[in-house]
Design a protein around this motif. Sequence first.
Motif, PDB file in Angstrom:
ATOM      1  N   MET A  21       0.806  -1.211   0.000  1.00  0.00           N
ATOM      2  CA  MET A  21       0.000   0.000   0.000  1.00  0.00           C
ATOM      3  C   MET A  21       0.844   1.269   0.000  1.00  0.00           C
ATOM      4  N   LEU A  22       2.117   1.167   0.400  1.00  0.00           N
ATOM      5  CA  LEU A  22       2.951   2.363   0.420  1.00  0.00           C
ATOM      6  C   LEU A  22       3.200   2.925  -0.976  1.00  0.00           C
ATOM      7  N   SER A  23       2.985   2.106  -2.000  1.00  0.00           N
ATOM      8  CA  SER A  23       3.149   2.610  -3.368  1.00  0.00           C
ATOM      9  C   SER A  23       2.205   3.775  -3.651  1.00  0.00           C
ATOM     10  N   GLY A  24       1.038   3.807  -2.996  1.00  0.00           N
ATOM     11  CA  GLY A  24       0.096   4.901  -3.176  1.00  0.00           C
ATOM     12  C   GLY A  24       0.139   5.930  -2.060  1.00  0.00           C
ATOM     13  N   LEU A  25       1.059   5.721  -1.086  1.00  0.00           N
ATOM     14  CA  LEU A  25       1.119   6.619   0.073  1.00  0.00           C
ATOM     15  C   LEU A  25       2.426   7.397   0.181  1.00  0.00           C
ATOM     16  N   LEU A  26       3.347   7.180  -0.754  1.00  0.00           N
ATOM     17  CA  LEU A  26       4.660   7.816  -0.637  1.00  0.00           C
ATOM     18  C   LEU A  26       4.592   9.344  -0.567  1.00  0.00           C
ATOM     19  N   PRO A  27       3.831  10.012  -1.451  1.00  0.00           N
ATOM     20  CA  PRO A  27       3.804  11.488  -1.361  1.00  0.00           C
ATOM     21  C   PRO A  27       3.318  12.022  -0.013  1.00  0.00           C
ATOM     22  N   PRO A  28       2.170  11.553   0.529  1.00  0.00           N
ATOM     23  CA  PRO A  28       1.752  12.089   1.835  1.00  0.00           C
ATOM     24  C   PRO A  28       2.688  11.719   2.976  1.00  0.00           C
ATOM     25  N   ILE A  29       3.269  10.519   2.937  1.00  0.00           N
ATOM     26  CA  ILE A  29       4.225  10.151   3.991  1.00  0.00           C
ATOM     27  C   ILE A  29       5.454  11.042   3.918  1.00  0.00           C
ATOM     28  N   ALA A  30       5.950  11.265   2.694  1.00  0.00           N
ATOM     29  CA  ALA A  30       7.121  12.125   2.524  1.00  0.00           C
ATOM     30  C   ALA A  30       6.849  13.537   3.040  1.00  0.00           C
ATOM     31  N   ASP A  31       5.663  14.064   2.754  1.00  0.00           N
ATOM     32  CA  ASP A  31       5.316  15.409   3.230  1.00  0.00           C
ATOM     33  C   ASP A  31       5.205  15.455   4.752  1.00  0.00           C
ATOM     34  N   ASP A  32       4.522  14.465   5.328  1.00  0.00           N
ATOM     35  CA  ASP A  32       4.285  14.467   6.763  1.00  0.00           C
ATOM     36  C   ASP A  32       5.570  14.251   7.554  1.00  0.00           C
ATOM     37  N   PHE A 149      -6.760   5.640  -1.201  1.00  0.00           N
ATOM     38  CA  PHE A 149      -7.950   6.485  -1.029  1.00  0.00           C
ATOM     39  C   PHE A 149      -8.009   7.046   0.391  1.00  0.00           C
ATOM     40  N   LEU A 150      -7.791   6.166   1.369  1.00  0.00           N
ATOM     41  CA  LEU A 150      -7.800   6.612   2.758  1.00  0.00           C
ATOM     42  C   LEU A 150      -6.686   7.625   3.015  1.00  0.00           C
ATOM     43  N   GLY A 151      -5.515   7.346   2.418  1.00  0.00           N
ATOM     44  CA  GLY A 151      -4.395   8.244   2.607  1.00  0.00           C
ATOM     45  C   GLY A 151      -4.665   9.638   2.084  1.00  0.00           C
ATOM     46  N   GLU A 152      -5.415   9.717   0.971  1.00  0.00           N
ATOM     47  CA  GLU A 152      -5.709  11.024   0.373  1.00  0.00           C
ATOM     48  C   GLU A 152      -6.781  11.777   1.148  1.00  0.00           C
ATOM     49  N   HIS A 153      -7.767  11.051   1.682  1.00  0.00           N
ATOM     50  CA  HIS A 153      -8.915  11.719   2.300  1.00  0.00           C
ATOM     51  C   HIS A 153      -8.854  11.772   3.830  1.00  0.00           C
ATOM     52  N   LEU A 154      -8.214  10.775   4.464  1.00  0.00           N
ATOM     53  CA  LEU A 154      -8.189  10.733   5.928  1.00  0.00           C
ATOM     54  C   LEU A 154      -6.771  10.724   6.491  1.00  0.00           C
ATOM     55  N   GLY A 155      -5.781  10.850   5.635  1.00  0.00           N
ATOM     56  CA  GLY A 155      -4.396  10.804   6.090  1.00  0.00           C
ATOM     57  C   GLY A 155      -3.825   9.407   5.975  1.00  0.00           C
ATOM     58  N   TRP A 156      -2.517   9.330   5.744  1.00  0.00           N
ATOM     59  CA  TRP A 156      -1.894   8.027   5.499  1.00  0.00           C
ATOM     60  C   TRP A 156      -1.985   7.091   6.708  1.00  0.00           C
ATOM     61  N   ARG A 157      -2.067   7.656   7.917  1.00  0.00           N
ATOM     62  CA  ARG A 157      -2.144   6.812   9.109  1.00  0.00           C
ATOM     63  C   ARG A 157      -3.424   5.976   9.138  1.00  0.00           C
ATOM     64  N   SER A 158      -4.490   6.487   8.530  1.00  0.00           N
ATOM     65  CA  SER A 158      -5.745   5.743   8.517  1.00  0.00           C
ATOM     66  C   SER A 158      -5.601   4.418   7.772  1.00  0.00           C
ATOM     67  N   ALA A 159      -4.715   4.391   6.769  1.00  0.00           N
ATOM     68  CA  ALA A 159      -4.488   3.151   6.029  1.00  0.00           C
ATOM     69  C   ALA A 159      -3.865   2.087   6.937  1.00  0.00           C
ATOM     70  N   PHE A 160      -2.975   2.499   7.823  1.00  0.00           N
ATOM     71  CA  PHE A 160      -2.366   1.556   8.763  1.00  0.00           C
ATOM     72  C   PHE A 160      -3.398   1.029   9.759  1.00  0.00           C
ATOM     73  N   TRP A 161      -4.288   1.914  10.228  1.00  0.00           N
ATOM     74  CA  TRP A 161      -5.349   1.464  11.124  1.00  0.00           C
ATOM     75  C   TRP A 161      -6.249   0.438  10.424  1.00  0.00           C
ATOM     76  N   ALA A 162      -6.538   0.669   9.140  1.00  0.00           N
ATOM     77  CA  ALA A 162      -7.398  -0.253   8.397  1.00  0.00           C
ATOM     78  C   ALA A 162      -6.749  -1.628   8.268  1.00  0.00           C
ATOM     79  N   VAL A 163      -5.438  -1.659   8.010  1.00  0.00           N
ATOM     80  CA  VAL A 163      -4.746  -2.949   7.909  1.00  0.00           C
ATOM     81  C   VAL A 163      -4.706  -3.635   9.267  1.00  0.00           C
ATOM     82  N   GLY A 164      -4.575  -2.842  10.337  1.00  0.00           N
ATOM     83  CA  GLY A 164      -4.640  -3.430  11.673  1.00  0.00           C
ATOM     84  C   GLY A 164      -5.971  -4.121  11.919  1.00  0.00           C
ATOM     85  N   ALA A 165      -7.059  -3.503  11.463  1.00  0.00           N
ATOM     86  CA  ALA A 165      -8.383  -4.115  11.612  1.00  0.00           C
ATOM     87  C   ALA A 165      -8.486  -5.389  10.770  1.00  0.00           C
ATOM     88  N   ALA A 166      -7.945  -5.353   9.544  1.00  0.00           N
ATOM     89  CA  ALA A 166      -7.963  -6.543   8.690  1.00  0.00           C
ATOM     90  C   ALA A 166      -7.153  -7.677   9.315  1.00  0.00           C
TER      91      ALA A 166
END
Length: 421
Positions: A21-32, A149-166
């Motif tokens: 999933m980091l392939s779609g999250l690199l820009p927001p992670i780099a900025d943050d 999608f989550l990274g763009e709308h709710l921040g990249w951290r939300s994607a990690f929370w989603a994987v934790g739930a999965a």
Amino acid sequence: MPLAVYILGLSVFALGTSEFMLSGLLPPIADDMDVSIPQAGLLISAFAIGMVVGAPLLAVATLRLPRRTTLIALISVFGLGQIAGALAPTYEVLFVSRVVSALACAGFWAVGAAVAIAMVPVNQRARAMAVMIGGLSIANVLGVPLGAFLGEHLGWRSAFWAVGAASAVALVGVVTRIPHIPLPEKKPELRRELAIYRDRQVWLAIVITALAAGGVFCAFSYLAPLLTDVAGLSPGWVPWILGLFGVGALIGTMIGGRVADAHLFGVLLSGITASTVFLVALALFASGRAAVVALAFLLGLSAFFTAPALNARMFNLAGAAPTLAGATTTAAFNLGNTSGPWLGGTVIDLDFGFASTAWAGAAMTALALVAVAAALRLQRGGDGGGEGGRSRSRLIARSASPSPARRATRTAQAGQAGHSA
């Protein structure tokens, strides 16, 4: 196919989503985190390095432990790693969380693959691995785009929370559906399993897997900035195109899993050749929106078309050492997933541009084809695993008979008969 194999595929969905999933999250992670995109890309390599190191280490460490208990422990640690990533205050903490998650992921892959292979006949190994890899493909279809999608709308951290739930859902599946597999009467011997590394064909299989995977993910890891900065697409397109890659991966896995058992080398040659062609085309037409969209799908198709064959090849060569065979395949794939993003980041740092990652990837897959040709030549020369390698494999297999895996399989299948789909 035993129900437990599908549960393992479900678990791999969570693992694969985190891995890619980091392939779609690199820009927001780099900025943050206030780092460059190539530095953020090292998080992908960090996960892959953890997989490379963790697969053989955990395979050896858990060789004599109950398989079900091991799987429960590993998926639990993986889920905790996702939570740590979501809470990471700095780049360094995030980096460490990725390595820890990768170690658990690697162990789960290695043990899970051995369990899946033990539950099916020899002529269905590629299909069993296709079910597990299918979880990875679905992760690319649903999980990775959803993460973007989550990274763009709710921040990249939300994607990690989603994987934790999965991961929590996967844990429930493992606890309730994976049968207890008793330890064999004769405990596995590390020396006997390590004997597979005397076989030249095993080392060729490692090289082929690493180069084939690395070539594709050299470009895929930086697909998001290529889409936005080179092709000129808006960031909203990124999740959809990553999903298209996943659709291709799912179709490729289904087809490859059905034909690889009968035409293993044909799948390897055709699939890796196709990946090379598509990578060259991506480098040449990176600024064309329609071309990039189509090639994202085709790259997913060709890369995952070969994946069941790459897995089955290793188990065919090292069937008497299934745990280390699974660990070795996992390590080989992630050796590619380490070197590919690193090479991609290197050519970007040298100011060759994002499209240059496709040229670098094509060079890796071309080398993989050379290795496949060498393996095929040894095979046709009667050196199925190196001269003496085949006889060594037979000797190891005889020393392992009667097969503990088969006894465990019969027990496991009887135990899960009531759960069969």
